[in-house]
Motif scaffolding. Structure first.
Motif, PDB file in Angstrom:
ATOM      1  N   ILE A   1     -10.077 -33.630 -39.797  1.00 57.32           N
ATOM      2  CA  ILE A   1     -10.570 -33.739 -38.773  1.00 57.32           C
ATOM      3  C   ILE A   1     -10.953 -34.206 -37.162  1.00 57.32           C
ATOM      4  O   ILE A   1     -10.189 -34.831 -36.122  1.00 57.32           O
ATOM      5  CB  ILE A   1     -11.381 -32.553 -39.064  1.00 57.32           C
ATOM      6  N   LEU A   2     -11.354 -35.641 -37.500  1.00 55.09           N
ATOM      7  CA  LEU A   2     -11.571 -37.029 -36.859  1.00 55.09           C
ATOM      8  C   LEU A   2     -10.791 -37.661 -36.396  1.00 55.09           C
ATOM      9  O   LEU A   2     -10.770 -37.679 -35.136  1.00 55.09           O
ATOM     10  CB  LEU A   2     -12.524 -38.002 -37.376  1.00 55.09           C
ATOM     11  N   ARG A   3      -9.842 -37.782 -37.626  1.00 55.32           N
ATOM     12  CA  ARG A   3      -8.898 -38.099 -37.211  1.00 55.32           C
ATOM     13  C   ARG A   3      -7.218 -37.228 -36.401  1.00 55.32           C
ATOM     14  O   ARG A   3      -7.340 -38.387 -35.339  1.00 55.32           O
ATOM     15  CB  ARG A   3      -7.564 -38.490 -38.411  1.00 55.32           C
TER      16      ARG A   3
ATOM     17  N   THR B   1      -6.856 -38.318 -31.590  1.00 58.78           N
ATOM     18  CA  THR B   1      -5.150 -38.447 -31.292  1.00 58.78           C
ATOM     19  C   THR B   1      -5.839 -36.920 -29.984  1.00 58.78           C
ATOM     20  O   THR B   1      -4.640 -37.030 -29.164  1.00 58.78           O
ATOM     21  CB  THR B   1      -4.065 -36.944 -32.147  1.00 58.78           C
ATOM     22  N   GLY B   2      -7.083 -36.071 -29.739  1.00 59.52           N
ATOM     23  CA  GLY B   2      -6.978 -35.959 -27.918  1.00 59.52           C
ATOM     24  C   GLY B   2      -6.715 -34.266 -28.493  1.00 59.52           C
ATOM     25  O   GLY B   2      -6.766 -33.320 -27.649  1.00 59.52           O
TER      26      GLY B   2
ATOM     27  N   ILE C   1     -14.986 -43.254 -30.847  1.00 55.19           N
ATOM     28  CA  ILE C   1     -15.564 -44.523 -30.750  1.00 55.19           C
ATOM     29  C   ILE C   1     -16.090 -45.072 -31.788  1.00 55.19           C
ATOM     30  O   ILE C   1     -15.626 -46.000 -32.349  1.00 55.19           O
ATOM     31  CB  ILE C   1     -16.559 -44.868 -29.626  1.00 55.19           C
ATOM     32  N   ILE C   2     -16.832 -44.265 -32.977  1.00 59.34           N
ATOM     33  CA  ILE C   2     -17.776 -45.101 -33.672  1.00 59.34           C
ATOM     34  C   ILE C   2     -16.144 -44.560 -35.124  1.00 59.34           C
ATOM     35  O   ILE C   2     -16.563 -45.381 -35.672  1.00 59.34           O
ATOM     36  CB  ILE C   2     -18.524 -43.401 -34.232  1.00 59.34           C
ATOM     37  N   ALA C   3     -15.951 -43.981 -34.860  1.00 58.34           N
ATOM     38  CA  ALA C   3     -14.458 -43.753 -35.964  1.00 58.34           C
ATOM     39  C   ALA C   3     -13.745 -44.781 -36.017  1.00 58.34           C
ATOM     40  O   ALA C   3     -13.131 -44.843 -37.073  1.00 58.34           O
ATOM     41  CB  ALA C   3     -13.492 -42.270 -35.763  1.00 58.34           C
TER      42      ALA C   3
ATOM     43  N   THR D   1      -7.607 -46.693 -36.825  1.00 56.86           N
ATOM     44  CA  THR D   1      -7.437 -47.653 -36.575  1.00 56.86           C
ATOM     45  C   THR D   1      -6.285 -47.157 -35.083  1.00 56.86           C
ATOM     46  O   THR D   1      -5.436 -46.848 -35.531  1.00 56.86           O
ATOM     47  CB  THR D   1      -6.467 -48.616 -37.716  1.00 56.86           C
ATOM     48  N   PRO D   2      -6.983 -48.556 -34.369  1.00 60.14           N
ATOM     49  CA  PRO D   2      -5.920 -48.436 -32.799  1.00 60.14           C
ATOM     50  C   PRO D   2      -4.201 -47.929 -33.040  1.00 60.14           C
ATOM     51  O   PRO D   2      -3.608 -47.154 -32.087  1.00 60.14           O
ATOM     52  CB  PRO D   2      -5.906 -49.663 -32.220  1.00 60.14           C
ATOM     53  N   GLY D   3      -4.049 -48.557 -33.752  1.00 55.15           N
ATOM     54  CA  GLY D   3      -2.828 -48.195 -34.115  1.00 55.15           C
ATOM     55  C   GLY D   3      -1.895 -47.615 -35.186  1.00 55.15           C
ATOM     56  O   GLY D   3      -0.767 -47.192 -35.275  1.00 55.15           O
ATOM     57  N   ALA D   4      -3.044 -46.589 -35.967  1.00 51.72           N
ATOM     58  CA  ALA D   4      -2.109 -45.984 -37.122  1.00 51.72           C
ATOM     59  C   ALA D   4      -1.487 -44.721 -36.836  1.00 51.72           C
ATOM     60  O   ALA D   4      -2.034 -44.386 -35.867  1.00 51.72           O
ATOM     61  CB  ALA D   4      -3.542 -45.699 -38.090  1.00 51.72           C
ATOM     62  N   ALA D   5      -0.723 -44.260 -36.973  1.00 54.85           N
ATOM     63  CA  ALA D   5       0.089 -42.856 -37.444  1.00 54.85           C
ATOM     64  C   ALA D   5      -1.215 -42.168 -38.141  1.00 54.85           C
ATOM     65  O   ALA D   5      -1.255 -42.166 -38.969  1.00 54.85           O
ATOM     66  CB  ALA D   5       1.457 -43.209 -38.017  1.00 54.85           C
ATOM     67  N   ARG D   6      -0.411 -40.452 -37.559  1.00 56.37           N
ATOM     68  CA  ARG D   6      -1.262 -39.966 -38.358  1.00 56.37           C
ATOM     69  C   ARG D   6      -0.778 -39.644 -39.437  1.00 56.37           C
ATOM     70  O   ARG D   6      -0.481 -39.493 -40.047  1.00 56.37           O
ATOM     71  CB  ARG D   6      -0.696 -38.681 -37.997  1.00 56.37           C
TER      72      ARG D   6
END
Length: 216
Positions: free
Chosen positions: A157-159, A163-164, A202-204, A211-216
């Motif tokens: 859920i955090l991931r 993604t917004g 931000i904490i995640a 990670t900034p470039g990770a896909a779901r």
């Protein structure tokens, strides 16, 4: 009526925001601060719902003013950062301090009013691409030394939050009830010590859960 405090060291910016926002029937500017050290006393006196907070002010900046509100008040107002550049390190630090989101000073009135209403309703103004850019521009070493003890579902859920997606969107995506999502989100906030969705994301990133470039 949504009550606002505008904090910016530039008088022209304060006047412009007050003039623009006064045209909205459900928004009112109840106070203005020319520096961050004026924010807490004015908040205590006027009890605004939202503080529009410039991040760069000469004596006490918006980051420290946001931290001060959260440290000194049991029920602090929500903070929306106003900034000239969305990749400013000060913006990232303000979000880490608990700001619900940020707006660019060049934003149109409709965008500002929408953001204020969204945050006043309890949502965070999360721009996933901008947050990823802010994180990617910082050192790669996480600033927190361990992952929070989230369950597999809470991590998922955090991931999705990163993604917004809203709670309702997450519920539809995972085919679970909205109430279940709200429970998981509340648990995520509690475990991370986060004030809102933006701070949780931000904490995640800082802990490596996302990670900034990770896909779901």
């Amino acid at each position: 009526m949504i009550r606002l405090l505008v904090a910016d060291d530039d008088e022209l910016t304060r006047t412009g925001l007050r003039t623009l926002l006064s045209t909205e029937p459900d928004l009112t500017v109840v106070a203005e601060a020319a520096d961050g050290n004026e924010v807490l006393p004015l908040v205590t006196e006027h009890r605004p719902d939202i503080v529009l907070m410039d991040v760069r002010m000469p004596e006490l900046d918006g980051i420290e003013a946001t931290r001060l509100l959260r440290a000194e008040l049991a029920d602090p107002p929500k903070v929306l950062v106003i900034t000239t550049f969305e990749t400013d390190d000060h913006v990232y630090d303000a979000l880490r301090a608990g700001a619900a989101g940020f707006l660019l000073k060049r934003a149109r009135l409709a965008q500002i009013a929408h953001a204020v209403r969204l945050v006043a309703a309890g949502e965070s103004l999360l721009f996933p691409d901008a947050v990823r850019a802010l994180v990617a521009a910082r050192p790669a070493v996480p600033t927190r030394d361990r992952h929070p003890a989230l369950t597999a579902r809470e991590t998922e859920i955090l991931r999705l939050m990163a993604t917004g997606l809203s709670n309702r969107d997450i519920a539809a995506d995972l085919v679970i009830s909205l109430e279940t999502v709200k429970t998981h989100v509340g648990n995520v906030f509690a475990k991370l010590g986060a004030a809102n969705r933006t701070q949780a994301v931000i904490i995640a990133y800082e802990t490596g859960v996302v990670t900034p470039g990770a896909a779901r």
